[in-house]
Design an enzyme around this catalytic site. Structure first.
Site, mmCIF file in Angstrom:
data_model
loop_
_atom_site.group_PDB
_atom_site.id
_atom_site.type_symbol
_atom_site.label_atom_id
_atom_site.label_comp_id
_atom_site.label_asym_id
_atom_site.label_seq_id
_atom_site.Cartn_x
_atom_site.Cartn_y
_atom_site.Cartn_z
ATOM 1 N N LYS A 1 0.969 -1.178 0.078
ATOM 2 C CA LYS A 1 -0.037 0.007 -0.024
ATOM 3 C C LYS A 1 0.747 1.283 0.040
ATOM 4 C CE LYS A 1 -2.171 2.542 3.079
ATOM 5 N NZ LYS A 1 -2.556 2.957 4.423
ATOM 6 N N ASP B 1 -7.108 0.719 0.936
ATOM 7 C CA ASP B 1 -6.886 0.910 2.462
ATOM 8 C C ASP B 1 -8.285 0.816 2.944
ATOM 9 O OD1 ASP B 1 -8.717 3.086 1.815
ATOM 10 O OD2 ASP B 1 -7.391 4.912 2.406
#
Ligand code: SF4
Length: 225
Positions: free
Chosen positions: A128, A147
């Protein structure tokens, strides 16, 4: 029972969702303040389990005190821990930041590398974070940032059934056009904040209601309930 949507239909629906959200949020962008790739890397490490607003408050002072990787190595861990304390998990984050600063200094002349493989070798940097940095600092479309907000909205919009972030990303990169990989997560985050709120989604004023299987105007059940 409703007919199962084909991959092509899902892609078209996703394209339409992106088109409408771009129109609704023409200024959507990364909400972590930064002036260079290194600052974005630090801000993203700090953003784990913390709001972007809180990170921006902390980095306003932090980035004045620490300009480059070598500055983070000059101070004892305890001092950096105090400086970032309010972002939570500050001991682990300090280890990640100082570990990352060390590798950047020793291996990359203090610069942030531009490949997924190299970024993933930095302590505390997962996919991420690497996607955030590559996409927003270098405009390299390496994947889709997943997320908690992207996960929640992707489920509501019926874009994936997966729970694991890597599997969600694998689904999303198949249906979102590559040119939109970076903007996609910003659009979902903006839409989630303004309209598709976790507890009280405002389906009646949603610009993508037509393309959403979870709309309570269709199901009669609020998706947040
Ligand atoms: S219709 Fe409702 S649940 Fe669907 S995206 Fe819009 S606000 Fe969210």
């Amino acid at each position: 029972m409703a007919r199962k949507e084909s991959k092509e239909e899902l892609k078209k629906r996703t394209q339409e969702i992106v088109r409408r959200l771009k129109r609704a949020f023409p200024d959507a962008k990364c909400s972590l303040n930064h002036t260079n790739p290194f600052e974005l890397l630090i801000a993203t490490i700090l953003s784990a389990q913390c709001t972007d607003e809180r990170v921006n408050l902390v980095t306003a002072d932090l980035f004045r005190k620490y300009r480059g990787p070598e500055d983070y190595l000059k101070v004892p861990a305890r001092e950096l821990e105090t400086d970032i304390q309010s972002t939570g998990f500050f001991r682990n984050k300090t280890k990640s930041i100082q570990g990352t600063a060390k590798v950047l200094t020793e291996k990359y002349h203090g610069e942030v590398p531009r490949t997924m493989e190299e970024l993933l070798e930095l302590p505390g940097v997962a996919r991420k974070t690497a996607n955030v940095v590559l996409g927003n600092a270098f405009e390299i479309k390496s994947g889709v940032v997943v997320d908690t907000h992207v996960t929640r909205l992707s489920h509501r919009l019926g874009l994936t059934k997966e729970k694991d972030a890597q599997k969600i990303e694998r689904d999303l990169v198949e249906i979102v056009a590559k040119k939109d990989w970076v903007i996609f997560s910003h659009l979902l985050i903006y839409h989630g904040r303004k309209t598709c709120k976790a507890r009280t989604p405002l389906c009646e004023e949603c610009v993508i209601e037509k393309y959403c299987p979870s709309s309570y105007l269709k199901t009669g059940v609020p998706p947040g309930s």
